[in-house]
Design an enzyme around this catalytic site. Structure first.
Site, PDB file in Angstrom:
ATOM      1  N   LYS A 121       0.836  -1.200   0.000  1.00  0.00           N
ATOM      2  CA  LYS A 121       0.000   0.000   0.000  1.00  0.00           C
ATOM      3  C   LYS A 121       0.875   1.257   0.000  1.00  0.00           C
ATOM      4  CE  LYS A 121      -2.033   1.549   3.765  1.00  0.00           C
ATOM      5  NZ  LYS A 121      -2.931   1.697   4.925  1.00  0.00           N
ATOM      6  N   ASP A 139      -6.212   0.711   0.463  1.00  0.00           N
ATOM      7  CA  ASP A 139      -6.431   0.983   1.881  1.00  0.00           C
ATOM      8  C   ASP A 139      -7.827   0.480   2.261  1.00  0.00           C
ATOM      9  OD1 ASP A 139      -8.183   2.791   0.776  1.00  0.00           O
ATOM     10  OD2 ASP A 139      -7.302   4.553   1.729  1.00  0.00           O
TER      11      ASP A 139
END
Length: 211
Positions: A121, A139
């Site tokens: 991420k 996310d």
């Protein structure tokens, strides 16, 4: 409607709804985004933006932060939670940037993944926002929304969601698309309350509504 068709429609509508959506972490240099992303784990971006002001005031560059005592870093970043592990990762990361990359953040995805505290991420966020390269940041907002909308089917694992989205999201749209999902997830398709479907620009094409 195929997933790819739905994805393109969602991208277009979110562009109109959130034309200026971008990263909600404040930074003016790549290494600062690297620090903020680590601090943002289980913490709000708004709090991170406040905390880093004190951190950068005391340690204004990669070298200064690399030389900083880990306990001093922890004392400053403690309000973000997980202070000990975050301070350890930030210290180790800055040392690597100083010693191996001349104080610069590498623009290679695999190199980013090797930095302490940097996962997919974070690496995707930096690739997209700093270097303007194709990126998909999975996310919690992204994972929740793409499942609700119907772009993926019951997939919760971040990497699997990322891989599924790469197949249907045009590479040049990925980074901004994920930023817009954050805005939409905070304002409309919320997690802690019932989603505000009555004011959602995607309501008529959302799988959650049986479309």
């Amino acid at each position: 409607m195929t997933k790819k068709q739905r994805a393109l429609e969602v991208i277009g509508r979110l562009k109109k709804e959130y034309p200026d959506a971008g990263c909600t972490l404040d930074y003016d240099q790549a290494w600062k985004l690297l620090v903020s992303v680590r601090l943002a784990a289980q913490c709000t971006d708004a709090r991170v933006n406040v905390v880093v002001e004190g951190l950068y005031e005391k340690y204004p560059d990669v070298g200064a932060l690399a030389d900083a005592d880990e306990d001093d870093i922890e004392a400053i970043v403690r309000p973000c939670g997980l202070g000990r592990s975050k301070a350890r990762d930030i210290s180790a990361c800055m040392k690597i940037l100083r010693d191996e990359y001349g104080g610069k953040v590498p623009d290679d995805f695999d190199a980013l993944l090797k930095l302490p505290g940097v996962g997919r991420k974070s690496a995707n966020l930096i690739m997209g926002d700093v270097f303007g390269k194709p990126a998909i940041v999975t996310d919690t907002h992204c994972i929740r929304l793409v499942n609700r909308i119907g772009l993926v089917d019951g997939i919760k694992e971040p990497k699997k969601v990322e891989m599924a989205l790469w197949k249907i999201i045009p590479p040049e749209e990925g980074s901004d698309f994920c930023h817009r999902l954050v805005y939409h997830g905070r304002d409309v398709c919320t997690a802690r309350t019932k989603p505000y479907c009555d004011k959602c620009c995607l309501a008529d094409i959302c799988k959650k509504n049986g479309v």
